[in-house]
Scaffold this motif. Structure first.
Motif, short mmCIF file in Angstrom:
data_model
loop_
_atom_site.label_atom_id
_atom_site.label_comp_id
_atom_site.label_asym_id
_atom_site.label_seq_id
_atom_site.Cartn_x
_atom_site.Cartn_y
_atom_site.Cartn_z
N ILE A 239 -104.70 75.35 -5.47
CA ILE A 239 -104.12 74.19 -6.17
C ILE A 239 -102.61 74.13 -5.93
N PHE A 242 -102.02 72.65 -2.62
CA PHE A 242 -102.37 71.23 -2.64
C PHE A 242 -101.24 70.42 -3.28
N TRP A 243 -100.72 70.88 -4.40
CA TRP A 243 -99.61 70.19 -5.07
C TRP A 243 -98.38 70.13 -4.17
N LEU A 246 -98.66 67.47 -1.55
CA LEU A 246 -98.44 66.09 -1.98
C LEU A 246 -96.99 65.66 -1.82
N VAL A 277 -103.73 57.64 -3.66
CA VAL A 277 -103.42 58.97 -4.22
C VAL A 277 -104.56 59.44 -5.12
N GLY A 278 -105.12 58.51 -5.87
CA GLY A 278 -106.26 58.86 -6.71
C GLY A 278 -107.43 59.35 -5.88
N ILE A 280 -107.25 60.83 -2.92
CA ILE A 280 -106.91 62.14 -2.38
C ILE A 280 -107.09 63.23 -3.44
N VAL A 281 -106.57 62.97 -4.63
CA VAL A 281 -106.64 63.98 -5.71
C VAL A 281 -108.09 64.18 -6.15
N THR A 282 -108.81 63.08 -6.35
CA THR A 282 -110.20 63.19 -6.78
C THR A 282 -111.04 63.91 -5.73
N TYR A 284 -110.07 66.10 -3.56
CA TYR A 284 -109.74 67.53 -3.54
C TYR A 284 -110.47 68.28 -4.65
N PHE A 285 -110.42 67.75 -5.86
CA PHE A 285 -111.06 68.47 -6.98
C PHE A 285 -112.58 68.43 -6.89
#
Length: 292
Positions: A239, A242-243, A246, A277-278, A280-282, A284-285
């Motif tokens: 994580i 990943f952060w 970004l 961005v949503g 990409i983040v979704t 990843y998780f």
């Protein structure tokens, strides 16, 4: 004349294999231009010894893909051959091609011009494993559909059985033939906003907006060393990394880079950015939870 532009940095073994393929092309009107961005692994010496006809342009390690490619493109534009059509072919050194590769790109261009002629890519270790075959990009919703998976089941044989031409909304720099007139019309790659990633996508979006088709023929195959690619956004990525990605300037998921793309090229601008961005983040998780 076709100027093949290849930015390289400290991947001598891959660069050697790539150049060996390119020097065996069936098309003779080729100038290979390697932009060696500060390699310390003997790349420069290897090229001068084993490939003496290759033009080597130096960098200091700060060019990355975008400006490294621009250095090669500027050289090409300054050394155009009079009274014949001139092209730039961008390609990466983690790829290999067949002897008829450049001829295939030229045939695609001749059939569909004015256009940019792109390539499909397959895994060099598993040649039927289709990695890229064009994409559809929705400039309202930020939805990206990669045709290799969505239309062809990641199978190169299925692709060849299905179609002989693919129209794409963008093209990666990994094997695209570009006539000089495109650079004269839309400019070079945008180094300011896309240091390493997405410059090729943004450039070809500009070219399409200027009236050029982005066309791929299945016969134009790039064999890709898949393991040599950059940051992989998968379940193994911590994580914290990943952060950092970004906001990292050299990351494929860099938000400021995607902000500029959304503001310049999309129809919904801020909404597009939020949706992308949503996604990409979704994504990843979901991978982190092993749900996709």
């Amino acid at each position: 004349m076709i100027f093949i532009v290849i930015p390289v940095h400290n991947r001598k073994h891959l660069t050697r294999r790539c150049l060996a393929c390119l020097t065996r092309q069936t098309i003779s009107r080729i100038t290979i231009v390697v932009v060696n961005d500060g390699s310390t692994d003997g790349t420069d010496e290897m090229i001068r010894t084993e490939f003496p006809d290759v033009v080597v342009l130096p960098g200091d390690g700060t060019l990355w893909w975008t400006e490294g490619t621009n250095v090669g493109v500027r050289y090409a534009l300054q050394n155009r051959v009079a009274d014949e059509e001139n092209f730039v072919l961008t390609i990466n050194d983690d790829t290999e091609v067949r002897p008829d590769y450049v001829a295939s790109l030229l045939a695609t261009y001749a059939q569909h011009k004015p256009c940019l002629a792109g390539s499909v890519s397959v895994d060099i270790a598993k040649p039927d494993s289709l990695q890229y075959a064009g994409m559809k990009l929705n400039l309202y919703s930020a939805n990206e559909t990669y045709l290799a998976n969505a239309h062809f089941g990641n199978s190169y044989s299925q692709l060849t059985e299905t179609t002989d031409t693919i129209d794409s909304d963008s093209l990666p720099g990994r094997g695209v033939l570009i006539p000089f007139e495109v650079f004269e019309k839309v400019g070079l790659y945008d180094t300011e906003h896309y240091v390493h990633y997405m410059a090729d996508i943004e450039f070809t979006v500009r070219a399409k907006r200027a009236g050029y088709r982005l066309v791929i023929a299945p016969s134009s195959i790039v064999y890709e060393h898949v393991e040599a690619t950059g940051l992989q956004v998968n379940h193994q990525l911590p994580i914290r990394k990943f952060w950092k990605g970004l906001w990292g300037r050299y990351s494929p998921i860099n938000i400021p880079m995607r902000y500029h793309f959304a503001m310049r090229h999309t129809h919904t601008k801020h909404l597009y950015l939020v949706l992308e961005v949503g996604r990409i983040v979704t994504g990843y998780f979901l991978r982190k939870l092993r749900l996709i």
